[in-house]
Design an enzyme around this catalytic site. Structure first.
Site, PDB file in Angstrom:
ATOM      1  N   TYR A 124       0.931  -1.088  -0.007  1.00 26.93           N
ATOM      2  CA  TYR A 124       0.086   0.063  -0.002  1.00 26.93           C
ATOM      3  C   TYR A 124       0.640   1.215   0.136  1.00 26.93           C
ATOM      4  O   TYR A 124       1.962   1.530   0.837  1.00 26.93           O
ATOM      5  CB  TYR A 124      -1.077   0.165   1.198  1.00 26.93           C
ATOM      6  CG  TYR A 124      -1.925   0.938   1.113  1.00 26.93           C
ATOM      7  CD1 TYR A 124      -3.005   1.118   0.353  1.00 26.93           C
ATOM      8  CD2 TYR A 124      -1.618   2.454   1.743  1.00 26.93           C
ATOM      9  CE1 TYR A 124      -3.801   2.053   0.270  1.00 26.93           C
ATOM     10  CE2 TYR A 124      -2.404   3.372   1.670  1.00 26.93           C
ATOM     11  CZ  TYR A 124      -3.338   3.486   0.818  1.00 26.93           C
ATOM     12  OH  TYR A 124      -4.513   4.571   0.657  1.00 26.93           O
ATOM     13  N   ASN A 209      -2.993   6.535   6.212  1.00 26.33           N
ATOM     14  CA  ASN A 209      -3.661   7.232   7.315  1.00 26.33           C
ATOM     15  C   ASN A 209      -4.266   6.478   8.595  1.00 26.33           C
ATOM     16  O   ASN A 209      -4.138   4.993   8.430  1.00 26.33           O
ATOM     17  CB  ASN A 209      -4.685   8.188   6.758  1.00 26.33           C
ATOM     18  CG  ASN A 209      -5.643   7.457   6.133  1.00 26.33           C
ATOM     19  OD1 ASN A 209      -5.881   6.101   6.163  1.00 26.33           O
ATOM     20  ND2 ASN A 209      -6.377   8.161   4.773  1.00 26.33           N
ATOM     21  N   GLN A 255      11.168  15.904  10.002  1.00 22.34           N
ATOM     22  CA  GLN A 255      10.402  14.720  10.836  1.00 22.34           C
ATOM     23  C   GLN A 255       9.096  15.526  10.967  1.00 22.34           C
ATOM     24  O   GLN A 255       8.047  14.887  10.650  1.00 22.34           O
ATOM     25  CB  GLN A 255      10.915  14.416  12.091  1.00 22.34           C
ATOM     26  CG  GLN A 255      10.207  13.355  12.701  1.00 22.34           C
ATOM     27  CD  GLN A 255       9.828  12.100  11.922  1.00 22.34           C
ATOM     28  OE1 GLN A 255      11.144  11.673  11.300  1.00 22.34           O
ATOM     29  NE2 GLN A 255       8.876  11.417  11.871  1.00 22.34           N
ATOM     30  N   HIS A 258       6.136  15.465   8.063  1.00 24.72           N
ATOM     31  CA  HIS A 258       5.336  14.386   7.870  1.00 24.72           C
ATOM     32  C   HIS A 258       3.913  14.435   8.138  1.00 24.72           C
ATOM     33  O   HIS A 258       3.172  13.885   7.321  1.00 24.72           O
ATOM     34  CB  HIS A 258       5.854  13.247   8.761  1.00 24.72           C
ATOM     35  CG  HIS A 258       6.988  12.584   7.966  1.00 24.72           C
ATOM     36  ND1 HIS A 258       7.156  11.834   6.610  1.00 24.72           N
ATOM     37  CD2 HIS A 258       8.398  12.432   8.414  1.00 24.72           C
ATOM     38  CE1 HIS A 258       8.248  11.058   6.545  1.00 24.72           C
ATOM     39  NE2 HIS A 258       8.987  11.468   7.643  1.00 24.72           N
ATOM     40  N   GLU A 322      11.502   5.504  16.275  1.00 18.09           N
ATOM     41  CA  GLU A 322      11.415   5.008  15.061  1.00 18.09           C
ATOM     42  C   GLU A 322      12.810   5.423  14.465  1.00 18.09           C
ATOM     43  O   GLU A 322      13.639   4.399  13.776  1.00 18.09           O
ATOM     44  CB  GLU A 322      10.376   5.638  14.225  1.00 18.09           C
ATOM     45  CG  GLU A 322      10.398   5.222  13.020  1.00 18.09           C
ATOM     46  CD  GLU A 322       9.144   6.076  12.030  1.00 18.09           C
ATOM     47  OE1 GLU A 322       8.933   5.802  10.788  1.00 18.09           O
ATOM     48  OE2 GLU A 322       8.764   7.036  12.432  1.00 18.09           O
ATOM     49  N   HIS A 323      13.010   6.798  14.421  1.00 16.37           N
ATOM     50  CA  HIS A 323      14.565   6.990  13.982  1.00 16.37           C
ATOM     51  C   HIS A 323      15.235   7.759  15.180  1.00 16.37           C
ATOM     52  O   HIS A 323      14.699   8.360  15.990  1.00 16.37           O
ATOM     53  CB  HIS A 323      14.289   8.432  12.840  1.00 16.37           C
ATOM     54  CG  HIS A 323      13.502   7.944  11.598  1.00 16.37           C
ATOM     55  ND1 HIS A 323      12.069   8.349  11.658  1.00 16.37           N
ATOM     56  CD2 HIS A 323      13.643   7.259  10.589  1.00 16.37           C
ATOM     57  CE1 HIS A 323      11.370   7.864  10.650  1.00 16.37           C
ATOM     58  NE2 HIS A 323      12.325   7.281   9.896  1.00 16.37           N
ATOM     59  N   ASP A 356      15.641   7.786   4.597  1.00 13.22           N
ATOM     60  CA  ASP A 356      14.242   7.915   4.223  1.00 13.22           C
ATOM     61  C   ASP A 356      14.454   7.481   2.660  1.00 13.22           C
ATOM     62  O   ASP A 356      13.240   7.031   1.978  1.00 13.22           O
ATOM     63  CB  ASP A 356      13.632   9.066   4.316  1.00 13.22           C
ATOM     64  CG  ASP A 356      13.135   9.336   5.872  1.00 13.22           C
ATOM     65  OD1 ASP A 356      13.146   8.256   6.395  1.00 13.22           O
ATOM     66  OD2 ASP A 356      12.548  10.243   6.194  1.00 13.22           O
ATOM     67  N   HIS A 415       1.805 -39.550  21.085  1.00 13.72           N
ATOM     68  CA  HIS A 415       2.973 -39.023  20.776  1.00 13.72           C
ATOM     69  C   HIS A 415       4.191 -40.043  21.134  1.00 13.72           C
ATOM     70  O   HIS A 415       4.986 -40.290  20.533  1.00 13.72           O
ATOM     71  CB  HIS A 415       3.356 -37.557  21.631  1.00 13.72           C
ATOM     72  CG  HIS A 415       2.563 -36.553  20.985  1.00 13.72           C
ATOM     73  ND1 HIS A 415       1.090 -36.232  21.031  1.00 13.72           N
ATOM     74  CD2 HIS A 415       3.331 -35.313  20.513  1.00 13.72           C
ATOM     75  CE1 HIS A 415       1.161 -35.106  20.191  1.00 13.72           C
ATOM     76  NE2 HIS A 415       2.043 -34.705  20.017  1.00 13.72           N
TER      77      HIS A 415
END
Length: 426
Positions: A124, A209, A255, A258, A322-323, A356, A415
């Site tokens: 996506y 989103n 950042q 975004h 994240e970063h 990125d 078993h």
């Protein structure tokens, strides 16, 4: 933007809070769309495209002519930039190929793993406030290297029913098999259940989103695998008095642009640096086209002044960004102590934007603290590992009693018998 000076450890958890990430309120709407697409197929997908994206599409797939024309629409410098990024991403991910090793755990008992590509993957790619053609490369390139037999991409079209040419060009270069003009919840539903036009995927990748994220969460619980939980993007910067405030401000703002729910944190031991960074942010912000959105993001952002390097490391590991950007005189020391981060950028000349786009690492990363337990997308994300084992007669004779004893004590007699019946025949 808030500046917090020398907070006690007891307050760190509160300071580390992200902007609210609760998509459960959207679940009723999302379920309705998912169910409609599951039963209505292409017709439902088109109907929701008209409702949500305000565009009427007669043919969901991009045509060969549209893909070919896309290359002609792009400037030469952008096409070359995409090619360079593609090659770097391919080089880095190809180096991650798994080499299985056969292990004889005891005489006559051999075990090994084999890496097998996921056959069908769905990608996506958002196309809202910006066409994220870089995400096409980040997802499709490792999928192709992994050997996925079918790579399907969905992205919302513009008001004229067209896909941005950079997305089409990147998809063709990266080896995407089928491209569809579908966005939002209906795209996730179509790749989950399959329609007359859009193939069903076994795993779905990509950002989106809050509605896309809610859809991925729901289908991920019962119907299809997804790459990882995701939320608003974020960066943490560890910096001392040697750092360049203009560099840090630029990372903060890259950042923040975004989206309004993004978050930037600066962790520093220098009050002077903190003041200089604030000044630089104000100066640089005035020249940004996406200034209004970036200003909203800065409301969520913070500068935190801590007493020493050890506190900066501990705070960062607790936040699990994240970063993570590290601009200090002792970068290597800090690097070796980082335990929780999606992707780390070392030194003054390694901006987050390099990762990125084009350095080669993947920008699809865990957010909202999930870096404590999740990796970013990599070659393994598109693979599954199957274990194999082979036992000889001698191996079963040696190992059999161990298995029989364990099965007996778990009260699983069948078993135990599966071993016993074989041993008797030796």
């Amino acid at each position: 933007m808030e500046i917090i000076k020398y907070p006690p450890i007891t307050e760190w958890e509160t300071i580390q809070q992200r902007p609210s990430l609760d998509v459960t309120a959207l679940f009723d709407v999302v379920r309705t769309v998912l169910d409609d697409v599951r039963t209505g197929g292409d017709t439902a997908v088109k109907r929701y495209g008209e409702k949500f994206d305000k565009v009427s599409i007669s043919r969901l797939s991009a045509t060969p002519e549209e893909i070919e024309n896309a290359e002609q629409c792009l400037p030469a410098d952008l096409k070359q930039a995409i090619r360079t990024a593609h090659d770097n991403i391919a080089t880095f991910h190809a180096a991650q190929r798994f080499a299985g090793v056969k292990v004889e755990t005891m005489p006559g008992v051999t075990c090994w793993q084999k890496a097998v590509p996921i056959e069908k993957v769905g990608l996506y790619i958002p196309g809202g406030t910006a066409p994220l053609f870089s995400s096409v490369l980040m997802l499709a390139v490792p999928a192709r290297i992994a050997g996925c037999s079918e790579i399907v991409l969905c992205t919302p079209p513009d008001k004229e029913g067209q896909i941005h040419p950079a997305i089409l060009f990147s998809a063709q270069m990266a080896g995407v098999d089928k491209i569809f003009k579908v966005g939002g919840i209906q795209a996730i539903a179509a790749m989950t259940y399959g329609t007359e036009s859009i193939p069903k995927a076994y795993k779905i990748f990509g950002p989106g989103n809050q509605y896309v994220m809610a859809a991925k969460q729901l289908v991920g619980m019962r119907d299809v695998a997804i790459d990882m939980p995701a939320g608003p993007s974020e960066v943490a910067i560890i910096a001392d008095e040697t750092a360049d405030p203009a560099f840090i401000a630029s990372d903060f703002l890259s950042q923040a642009e975004h989206g309004a729910d993004s978050q930037s944190l600066l962790l520093t031991t220098s009050e002077r640096l903190a003041d200089d960074v604030v000044h630089e942010i104000t100066h640089q912000l005035a020249n940004l086209p996406r200034r209004e959105m970036t200003e909203k993001s800065l409301i969520n952002s913070r500068i935190i002044i801590l007493k020493d390097t050890e506190e900066m490391i501990a705070f960062s590991n607790g936040y699990a960004p994240e970063h993570l950007i590290i601009q200090t005189s002792d970068t290597k020391y800090i690097e070796n102590k980082i335990r929780n981060a999606g992707s780390v950028f070392l030194g003054a000349y390694t901006p987050e934007s390099a990762g990125d786009y084009a350095s080669g690492t993947n920008h699809t990363l865990p957010t909202h603290g999930y870096a404590r337990a999740y990796s970013g997308v990599n070659l393994d994300s598109f693979m599954k590992k199957i274990t194999f084992q082979e036992i000889t007669k001698e191996g079963l004779h040696t190992l059999g009693a161990t298995v029989e004893t364990m099965a007996e004590h778990e009260l699983l007699d069948a078993h135990k018998n599966a071993v016993t019946i074989r041993i008797k025949g030796l």
